[in-house]
Motif scaffolding. Structure first.
Motif, PDB file in Angstrom:
ATOM      1  N   PRO A   1     -13.322  22.705   9.884  1.00 53.45           N
ATOM      2  CA  PRO A   1     -12.626  21.761   9.247  1.00 53.45           C
ATOM      3  C   PRO A   1     -10.749  21.095   9.405  1.00 53.45           C
ATOM      4  O   PRO A   1     -10.552  21.913  10.682  1.00 53.45           O
ATOM      5  CB  PRO A   1     -11.693  22.599   8.125  1.00 53.45           C
ATOM      6  N   VAL A   2     -10.290  20.044   9.634  1.00 52.88           N
ATOM      7  CA  VAL A   2      -9.052  19.043   9.386  1.00 52.88           C
ATOM      8  C   VAL A   2      -8.223  18.891   8.152  1.00 52.88           C
ATOM      9  O   VAL A   2      -9.153  18.128   7.045  1.00 52.88           O
ATOM     10  CB  VAL A   2      -8.967  18.719  10.243  1.00 52.88           C
ATOM     11  N   VAL A   3      -7.064  18.988   8.296  1.00 48.69           N
ATOM     12  CA  VAL A   3      -6.242  19.070   7.241  1.00 48.69           C
ATOM     13  C   VAL A   3      -5.508  17.841   7.584  1.00 48.69           C
ATOM     14  O   VAL A   3      -4.694  18.283   9.459  1.00 48.69           O
ATOM     15  CB  VAL A   3      -5.325  20.489   6.597  1.00 48.69           C
ATOM     16  N   LEU A   4      -5.758  16.848   6.581  1.00 50.16           N
ATOM     17  CA  LEU A   4      -4.553  16.161   6.970  1.00 50.16           C
ATOM     18  C   LEU A   4      -3.035  16.127   5.579  1.00 50.16           C
ATOM     19  O   LEU A   4      -3.948  15.985   4.375  1.00 50.16           O
ATOM     20  CB  LEU A   4      -5.180  14.378   6.934  1.00 50.16           C
ATOM     21  N   LEU A   5      -1.724  16.698   6.037  1.00 48.44           N
ATOM     22  CA  LEU A   5      -1.059  16.831   5.190  1.00 48.44           C
ATOM     23  C   LEU A   5      -0.039  15.938   5.781  1.00 48.44           C
ATOM     24  O   LEU A   5       0.163  14.967   6.113  1.00 48.44           O
ATOM     25  CB  LEU A   5      -0.148  18.354   6.416  1.00 48.44           C
ATOM     26  N   SER A   6       0.612  15.929   3.647  1.00 51.97           N
ATOM     27  CA  SER A   6       1.324  14.574   3.092  1.00 51.97           C
ATOM     28  C   SER A   6       1.550  14.993   2.259  1.00 51.97           C
ATOM     29  O   SER A   6       2.299  16.576   2.668  1.00 51.97           O
ATOM     30  CB  SER A   6       0.783  13.655   2.752  1.00 51.97           C
ATOM     31  N   ASP A   7       2.995  14.333   1.633  1.00 55.95           N
ATOM     32  CA  ASP A   7       3.681  15.001   0.850  1.00 55.95           C
ATOM     33  C   ASP A   7       3.624  13.514  -0.122  1.00 55.95           C
ATOM     34  O   ASP A   7       3.484  12.416  -0.079  1.00 55.95           O
ATOM     35  CB  ASP A   7       5.257  15.230   1.105  1.00 55.95           C
ATOM     36  N   LYS A   8       4.783  13.771  -1.085  1.00 55.58           N
ATOM     37  CA  LYS A   8       4.690  13.319  -2.151  1.00 55.58           C
ATOM     38  C   LYS A   8       5.557  11.588  -2.683  1.00 55.58           C
ATOM     39  O   LYS A   8       4.646  10.780  -2.190  1.00 55.58           O
ATOM     40  CB  LYS A   8       5.050  13.828  -4.040  1.00 55.58           C
ATOM     41  N   GLU A   9       6.458  11.722  -1.289  1.00 56.82           N
ATOM     42  CA  GLU A   9       6.685  10.682  -1.089  1.00 56.82           C
ATOM     43  C   GLU A   9       6.233  10.004  -0.375  1.00 56.82           C
ATOM     44  O   GLU A   9       5.881   8.348  -0.257  1.00 56.82           O
ATOM     45  CB  GLU A   9       8.236  10.724  -0.645  1.00 56.82           C
ATOM     46  N   ILE A  10       4.998  10.527   0.455  1.00 60.47           N
ATOM     47  CA  ILE A  10       4.425   9.149   1.414  1.00 60.47           C
ATOM     48  C   ILE A  10       3.373   8.899   0.863  1.00 60.47           C
ATOM     49  O   ILE A  10       2.752   7.499   0.823  1.00 60.47           O
ATOM     50  CB  ILE A  10       4.326  10.033   2.971  1.00 60.47           C
TER      51      ILE A  10
ATOM     52  N   ARG B   1       0.643  -0.737   0.171  1.00 59.66           N
ATOM     53  CA  ARG B   1       0.093   0.079  -0.104  1.00 59.66           C
ATOM     54  C   ARG B   1       0.865   1.126  -0.085  1.00 59.66           C
ATOM     55  O   ARG B   1       2.178   1.650   0.001  1.00 59.66           O
ATOM     56  CB  ARG B   1      -0.694  -0.116   1.342  1.00 59.66           C
ATOM     57  N   ASN B   2      -0.005   2.068  -0.144  1.00 62.62           N
ATOM     58  CA  ASN B   2       1.231   3.590  -0.483  1.00 62.62           C
ATOM     59  C   ASN B   2       0.237   4.276   0.607  1.00 62.62           C
ATOM     60  O   ASN B   2      -1.077   4.357   1.054  1.00 62.62           O
ATOM     61  CB  ASN B   2       1.409   4.394  -2.084  1.00 62.62           C
ATOM     62  N   GLY B   3       0.675   5.569   0.938  1.00 63.60           N
ATOM     63  CA  GLY B   3      -0.012   6.393   1.763  1.00 63.60           C
ATOM     64  C   GLY B   3      -1.368   7.165   1.133  1.00 63.60           C
ATOM     65  O   GLY B   3      -2.378   6.753   1.968  1.00 63.60           O
ATOM     66  N   ASN B   4      -1.608   7.331   0.324  1.00 61.96           N
ATOM     67  CA  ASN B   4      -2.994   7.485  -0.264  1.00 61.96           C
ATOM     68  C   ASN B   4      -3.742   6.527  -0.549  1.00 61.96           C
ATOM     69  O   ASN B   4      -4.706   7.070   0.178  1.00 61.96           O
ATOM     70  CB  ASN B   4      -2.661   7.967  -2.457  1.00 61.96           C
ATOM     71  N   GLN B   5      -3.270   4.972  -0.965  1.00 66.24           N
ATOM     72  CA  GLN B   5      -4.542   4.640  -0.668  1.00 66.24           C
ATOM     73  C   GLN B   5      -4.807   4.074   0.947  1.00 66.24           C
ATOM     74  O   GLN B   5      -6.396   3.701   0.694  1.00 66.24           O
ATOM     75  CB  GLN B   5      -3.728   2.508  -0.818  1.00 66.24           C
ATOM     76  N   MET B   6      -4.305   4.353   1.548  1.00 66.59           N
ATOM     77  CA  MET B   6      -4.367   4.206   3.198  1.00 66.59           C
ATOM     78  C   MET B   6      -5.041   4.910   3.845  1.00 66.59           C
ATOM     79  O   MET B   6      -6.104   5.270   4.787  1.00 66.59           O
ATOM     80  CB  MET B   6      -3.254   3.972   3.459  1.00 66.59           C
ATOM     81  N   ILE B   7      -4.918   6.917   3.476  1.00 67.15           N
ATOM     82  CA  ILE B   7      -5.840   7.446   3.579  1.00 67.15           C
ATOM     83  C   ILE B   7      -7.053   7.293   3.073  1.00 67.15           C
ATOM     84  O   ILE B   7      -8.336   7.478   3.881  1.00 67.15           O
ATOM     85  CB  ILE B   7      -5.336   9.286   2.667  1.00 67.15           C
TER      86      ILE B   7
ATOM     87  N   GLU C   1       5.009   0.248  -0.078  1.00 70.95           N
ATOM     88  CA  GLU C   1       5.401  -0.696   1.044  1.00 70.95           C
ATOM     89  C   GLU C   1       4.853  -1.222   1.672  1.00 70.95           C
ATOM     90  O   GLU C   1       3.343  -1.544   1.029  1.00 70.95           O
ATOM     91  CB  GLU C   1       6.223   0.688   1.624  1.00 70.95           C
ATOM     92  N   THR C   2       5.141  -2.194   2.423  1.00 71.14           N
ATOM     93  CA  THR C   2       4.478  -3.333   3.153  1.00 71.14           C
ATOM     94  C   THR C   2       3.476  -2.744   4.299  1.00 71.14           C
ATOM     95  O   THR C   2       4.470  -1.255   4.993  1.00 71.14           O
ATOM     96  CB  THR C   2       5.576  -4.450   3.566  1.00 71.14           C
ATOM     97  N   VAL C   3       2.858  -2.629   4.630  1.00 74.74           N
ATOM     98  CA  VAL C   3       1.485  -2.488   5.518  1.00 74.74           C
ATOM     99  C   VAL C   3       1.248  -3.898   5.788  1.00 74.74           C
ATOM    100  O   VAL C   3      -0.044  -5.052   5.472  1.00 74.74           O
ATOM    101  CB  VAL C   3       0.482  -1.931   5.031  1.00 74.74           C
ATOM    102  N   ASP C   4       1.320  -4.452   7.865  1.00 69.79           N
ATOM    103  CA  ASP C   4       1.175  -5.116   8.455  1.00 69.79           C
ATOM    104  C   ASP C   4      -0.313  -4.771   9.380  1.00 69.79           C
ATOM    105  O   ASP C   4      -0.516  -4.025  10.056  1.00 69.79           O
ATOM    106  CB  ASP C   4       2.077  -5.526   9.427  1.00 69.79           C
TER     107      ASP C   4
END
Length: 379
Positions: free
Chosen positions: A168-177, A11-17, A182-185
């Motif tokens: 409103p709440v902001v969930l901030l991330s970046d391109k690399e994340i 999974r990548n960060g976008n998928q997990m969001i 990567e693997t997610v258990d």
């Protein structure tokens, strides 16, 4: 939708969001595809209809956030996702959500700026931009994960904060994340309890003197009633009293405007998220977040077997600024290094006054990620 049986997935960060939003109870998503946030858009388009929600493509970012605010006003948990150029277009409507106390989560996946910038280049240059966008200087809670697991967990917390505080709440991330796979258990995920906004029911009006923006103390959060329901709701972007009636500067209106900030400050101690990697006898503390937080953690590992030592504080809740945490942790260190992938140390500028008497060093860079060696050189 979320498989809680032990299973390793890529999974990548976008998928997990997207998966975190589903778990948190999000029922509406609207977005305009923009690199590097498009993975969130795709994830919500694919998954949300499967759980009885609605995900729609929007002609632009202004429409996307307006749709989300409307859905939230109707009572549905809502989220949109964008990057810097799209965030620029959303700002007016974010302020409308703030003054009408409408819960909404905005995921911002940073890329190199300004303007259109570099769509496929990462950065951490939207720290100030994500927070200081309101006329009046109101605090918008901002969370920042460092890996896909945290993307899931902090998305849930973003929804919980938004619902609890009607903000409103902001969930901030970046391109690399956002885009690194990567693997997610899944057995290691923290499945937090879900919070929902507190509402007023029509039959309760007999016993309660309810107002759309009513509160006894400035730090209270008003009970919510949906637009289009059985209770009359007034929602205006102008200054208003507790009834929602447009007013200028009468005392009640001023108290409502103060309350918008005070309800965040009253709960600021609950809005602190971090990880602290402490090294005994270290004289240097590295403070960081996001992808650079992971670089700082690599520095921590490399120094384990050396004569030089450093502790690492990774901040997950950038705003409200966790002042007490920063002061308490930094007390026993002589040198404070703040590492962030932007040109002038945006977060460092906000927190360096908390470290009186310390040597404060910034590690900054644009165009590519900060390397462990660049931090090690400052140690």
């Amino acid at each position: 939708m979320i498989d809680t049986v032990k299973k390793i997935k890529l999974r990548n960060g976008n998928q997990m969001i997207a998966e975190g939003a589903i778990y948190a109870g999000c029922k509406f998503f609207a977005g305009y595809p923009i690199t590097p946030a498009s993975g969130i858009y795709k994830g919500m388009i694919d998954m949300l209809p499967q759980v009885g929600g609605l995900a729609i493509p929007s002609p632009d970012e202004i429409s996307a956030i307006a749709y989300c605010v409307g859905a939230s006003m109707r009572g549905f948990k809502s989220m949109t996702a964008t990057s810097g150029p799209g965030w620029s277009l959303m700002i007016e409507t974010v302020q409308y959500a703030l003054i009408t106390e409408t819960p909404i989560v905005i995921a911002i996946v940073q890329r190199l700026g300004p303007a259109t910038g570099g769509a496929t280049q990462g950065a951490q240059g939207d720290i100030l931009f994500s927070e200081f966008i309101t006329s009046g200087g109101y605090t918008i809670p901002v969370l920042y994960p460092t890996n896909p697991k945290e993307c899931f967990e902090l998305t849930v917390k973003a929804f919980n904060w938004s619902e609890k505080l009607r903000t409103p709440v902001v969930l901030l991330s970046d391109k690399e994340i956002g885009m690194t796979t990567e693997t997610v258990d899944y057995s290691g995920l923290e499945f937090l309890p879900i919070e929902n906004r507190k509402t007023i029911e029509p039959d309760e009006l007999i016993d309660k003197d309810w107002k759309m923006y009513g509160f006894d103390n400035l730090g209270d959060v008003p009970l919510f009633a949906p637009v289009g329901g059985k209770i009359k709701v007034t929602a205006t972007g102008s200054a208003h009293n507790k009834e929602g009636e447009l007013k200028k500067n009468d005392p009640e209106t001023i108290s409502v405007l103060k309350h918008l900030e005070e309800k965040i400050q009253a709960h600021r101690d609950e809005l602190v998220e971090y990880k602290f990697y402490e090294e005994e006898n270290a004289q240097t503390l590295i403070i960081s977040f996001g992808i650079t937080g992971r670089t700082s953690l690599e520095v921590f590992r490399r120094l384990k077997d050396s004569n030089k030592k450093a502790s690492v504080l990774i901040i997950h809740s950038l705003f409200p600024i966790p002042k007490k945490l920063l002061k308490d942790v930094s007390q026993r260190y002589k040198k404070i290094i703040v590492a962030e992938e932007n040109m002038n140390g945006q977060y460092r500028m906000l927190i360096e006054n908390l470290f009186e008497g310390k040597e404060i060093i910034g590690v900054n860079k644009i165009g590519s990620m900060i390397t462990p060696q660049e931090i090690l050189e400052k140690i």
